[in-house]
Design an enzyme around this catalytic site. Structure first.
Site, short mmCIF file in Angstrom:
data_model
loop_
_atom_site.label_atom_id
_atom_site.label_comp_id
_atom_site.label_asym_id
_atom_site.label_seq_id
_atom_site.Cartn_x
_atom_site.Cartn_y
_atom_site.Cartn_z
N GLU A 131 1.08 -0.61 -5.14
CA GLU A 131 0.12 0.45 -5.40
C GLU A 131 0.94 1.74 -5.50
OE1 GLU A 131 -3.55 3.01 -3.54
OE2 GLU A 131 -1.88 2.30 -2.34
N ASP A 158 0.82 -1.20 0.00
CA ASP A 158 0.00 0.00 0.00
C ASP A 158 0.86 1.26 0.00
OD1 ASP A 158 -2.69 1.29 0.41
OD2 ASP A 158 -1.69 1.99 2.24
#
Length: 793
Positions: free
Chosen positions: A515, A462
């Site tokens: 990401e 993330d």
């Protein structure tokens, strides 16, 4: 619970009373039946203990005995929790005159040493300290009888044991290279020197002292000080007699003398939030996924089908535990044809509304849904159903909770020492100090931990962009350039490279996914290959294509009458499609916080919204790259996702009037996955430009996109998306002349999906009419707002 100060005062009064009693009445002696003990020399500084000593153990009388009592300096440090080496003082030690026994047992009325036939009551030195000098030549194996008000407790002495961590562990920790750090630090049930108990170890280099506290000592760690192991900053204590299920924390004395109670950073199990204690854990799960693991690495991920269903476990079916989820989730995902699930963060987090993206327990699956073994059971069942498991991993930042990582030992430790570097500007959290080798080790080992201990098949990392740039969400003056004057966070780059290299080396078949929302060069390039920027690649296996997601959703949100002016938003992705190994993500981020659900982004009435959605999904599944779809979007849920209630499953209830509309979209997703998995042209050359050819990418006035996908053998699949709400009859498309006939394998306008059923039941044969720069062409009737796939007949 009685306040600590009151307990200490009571203990001192009890101690004084016992001293007066001892002056009036000499202590009784216990003597072995077979032989009386010899006379015992007792130093004048301490009263004689009650003792029974085997004759052969007596020490030579020529030695000058010393006082066994803890000296004033050690006593003060132990009482205030600032002693770095309690084992050098407490326990049993050879001294002139014999063996000195010292125990620190606050609130005890008496302590007796027991070793075979030897029983010796230690002298009460006050404040919970007990000592005695026994005329022995060697330190025996012994136990303690500890007398409290109304009870006698027999136990091992924690301070008679050698350290549980060896030199290799400490060396690797010091170097920041302990790839299985969780096996060294944290709490572990073990048998040490023949005794069962739990070993505790924690990294706290700035602490003046550390003590273990928990349910086993009534949350008073006074009598459980840990020892510092060299210069590594690691503190350790083996506590005999306690096992799995015990609650615990570390009581840390900060550099300023104040104390803080902290959860274990490497706890493998925690209490259910909002409770914050760590729990001693031992795994008993027996895996049944050997076949899955044996073949996981057979085909590289970027050359295999990869269709991902993203799930927020607590809300997928609210109220289900890991084990109940294991009964339903694998069956549903298998029925839908997805190859993988991606779990939003499962590591422990205090606030459910963060969805797991603000982690406090990096090594513990959230206790909201069960135990770590329960989570293993879920992963195991998914594997046995043939489904891979990815999980979101959050190494970018952590929350400021004062019982977790923030200023863990009184100073910045896991976070950067520079407040400007430490504070994350968007989320009110703290960023990790990626330049500190122990912090990198904590995170790299954590990535390995989930893959090795829980058999996770992939980590979606993330917020990578927030890690890579020093000026991320910061204004001028709020950040300092790197040593080269640039904005790149060189420490974060090195960390990500090390993490990826370590995971790929240790865990065959595992994939890491970034990401990363910028155009950073080489996210999925190998770490040893330098690019134009001079950096080696970050080493990820895949990267979320945020540009494709943004552009394509922007195009779809326009009314079809305006789409001709935005045609490039659907074609631009092919300019850079092979710059990285991409995943096409329609994730939770796109269906919350006012962004609306996927079907609600589409223009028009309810029929057109669903038709647009079906056509878009057909385009997405045919586009180069892997697919990811968030739960609820597979059946055209109209409302935004909320972690409070999860997907609107009631839309699929046959009693609901529009159930067929939602079931039709779900059936399409199932069929998209089925045809996708059976068609290598759609996944085998996802990262090879030779696997894609435009038929027409410039038919803006017609709102048509047509292209070919090729598998490794050259077998094509023709995908045609028509994103206007009209039927186009006799639409000519150029095709390869070597294909004698085409057959429709999927049409999003089929009646069973809720469409108008403009389909091609018959084989479509080319004509030798050049078109679109090709020697042959076919005539198609293009359905309204639909995607059609054809393959060689």
């Amino acid at each position: 619970m009685t306040p600590k100060g009151h307990k200490e005062s009571k203990a001192k009064k009890d101690s004084a009373a016992r001293k007066k009693s001892a002056a009036r009445k000499p202590p009784a002696q216990e003597v072995p039946a077979q032989a009386p003990p010899p006379a015992v020399d007792v130093p004048p500084q301490a009263p004689a203990p009650a003792v029974a000593v085997p004759p052969q153990a007596a020490a030579p009388r020529a030695e000058v005995a010393v006082s066994p009592a803890v000296d004033a300096g050690d006593r003060e440090r132990l009482l205030h929790g600032t002693h770095h080496d309690p084992h050098s003082v407490l326990g049993a030690h050879r001294v002139p005159g014999g063996v000195a026994f010292r125990a620190f047992r606050p609130y005890a009325r008496a302590v007796t040493v027991v070793s075979g036939e030897l029983r010796a009551e230690l002298h009460d030195d006050g404040d919970g300290f007990f000592s005695g000098l026994l005329p022995l030549t060697e330190v025996p194996v012994y136990r303690l009888l500890v007398t409290y008000d109304g009870t006698v407790h027999e136990t091992e002495d924690a301070y008679r044991f050698l350290p549980t961590l060896g030199e290799l562990d400490l060396h690797l920790i010091g170097e920041g290279r302990h790839e299985q750090l969780w096996q060294a630090l944290g709490a572990h049930v073990t048998t040490h020197q023949g005794v069962t108990g739990t070993r505790f170890a924690v990294w706290a280099p700035n602490a003046r002292g550390v003590r273990v506290t928990g349910g086993f000592n009534f949350w008073d760690g006074t009598g459980f000080p840990m020892r510092s192991l060299g210069g590594t900053g690691v503190w350790e204590l083996f506590v005999p007699g306690i096992g799995e299920g015990e609650l615990y924390k570390f009581e840390i004395t900060r550099p300023d003398g104040s104390r803080t109670l902290r959860a274990d950073p490497l706890a493998r199990r925690t209490e259910v939030p909002p409770a914050t204690s760590s729990i001693v854990h031992a795994s008993h799960h027996e895996w049944g996924d050997d076949e899955w693991l044996a073949h996981r690495a057979d085909t590289p991920v970027h050359e295999a089908p990869f269709s991902v269903y993203e799930v927020h476990l607590p809300s997928w079916r609210p109220g289900l535990t890991y084990r109940r989820l294991a009964e339903q989730l694998p069956a549903y995902v298998k029925e839908m044809g997805f190859t993988h699930v991606e779990l939003m963060p499962v590591a422990e987090h205090p606030f459910g509304g963060s969805w797991g993206y603000q982690v406090t327990g990096f090594y513990a699956p959230t206790a909201r849904l069960g135990t770590p073994d329960d989570f293993k059971y879920l992963v195991d069942k998914l594997h046995q159903a043939g489904i891979g498991v990815l999980m979101d991993w959050v190494p970018a930042h952590f929350p400021r909770d004062d019982w977790a990582l923030a200023e863990f030992d009184g100073r910045p430790l896991y976070e950067h020492h520079d407040p400007l570097r430490a504070a994350h500007p968007d989320w009110g959290t703290l960023e990790f100090d990626f330049g500190r080798r122990e912090v990198r080790n904590f995170l790299v080992a954590n990535a390995v931990y989930w893959c090795e201990e829980f058999h996770i098949d992939g980590l979606r990392v993330d917020a990578v962009a927030s890690m890579l740039y020093l000026d991320y969400s910061r204004e001028p003056g709020q950040w300092t350039p790197n040593e080269h004057g640039g904005r790149e966070n060189l420490d974060a780059v090195a960390f990500l490279q090390e993490m990826n290299a370590t995971v790929y080396r240790r865990c065959p078949g595992v994939v890491t996914v970034a990401e990363e929302s910028t155009a950073w060069d080489g996210v999925t390039r190998p770490t040893h290959h330098k690019g134009p920027s001079g950096f080696g690649g970050l080493g990820f296996g895949l990267k979320w294509n945020m540009g494709w997601m943004h552009d394509s959703l922007q195009y779809m949100s326009h009314d079809p009458v305006h789409r001709a002016y935005h045609h490039h938003e659907m074609t631009f992705s092919m300019v850079y499609a092979y710059s990285e190994n991409y995943v096409l993500p329609i994730s939770h981020d796109e269906v919350v916080h006012g962004k609306r659900s996927l079907v609600s982004k589409m223009p028009g009435d309810w029929w057109r919204q669903r038709a647009n959605l079906r056509a878009y999904l057909g385009f997405m599944w045919a586009h180069p790259g892997k697919q990811l779809l968030f739960m609820g979007q597979e059946f055209a849920q109209g409302s935004e996702w909320s972690e409070a209630h999860g997907p609107d499953w009631w839309l699929l209830d046959p009693a609901y009037g529009a159930e067929a509309d939602h079931r039709g979209v779900r059936d399409l997703v199932r069929d998209l996955n089925a045809v996708y998995r059976a068609t290598p042209a759609l996944w085998q050359r996802d990262t090879d430009p030779a696997g894609f050819e435009w038929i027409t990418g410039d038919a803006a006035d017609d709102n048509v996109f047509a292209f070919l996908r090729h598998d490794a053998e050259g077998t094509p699949l023709l995908a045609v998306s028509h994103l206007a709400p009209v039927v186009r009859h006799d639409y000519r498309l150029g095709v390869p002349e070597e294909v004698p006939a085409w057959v429709e394998v999927l049409n999003t306008d089929a009646a069973r999906y809720g469409g108008s059923d403009v389909t091609h039941a018959d084989v479509v044969k080319p004509e030798p009419q050049p078109w679109h720069g090709r020697p042959a062409s076919i005539w198609l009737t293009l359905p309204p707002l639909a995607t059609v796939w054809l393959r060689p007949a």
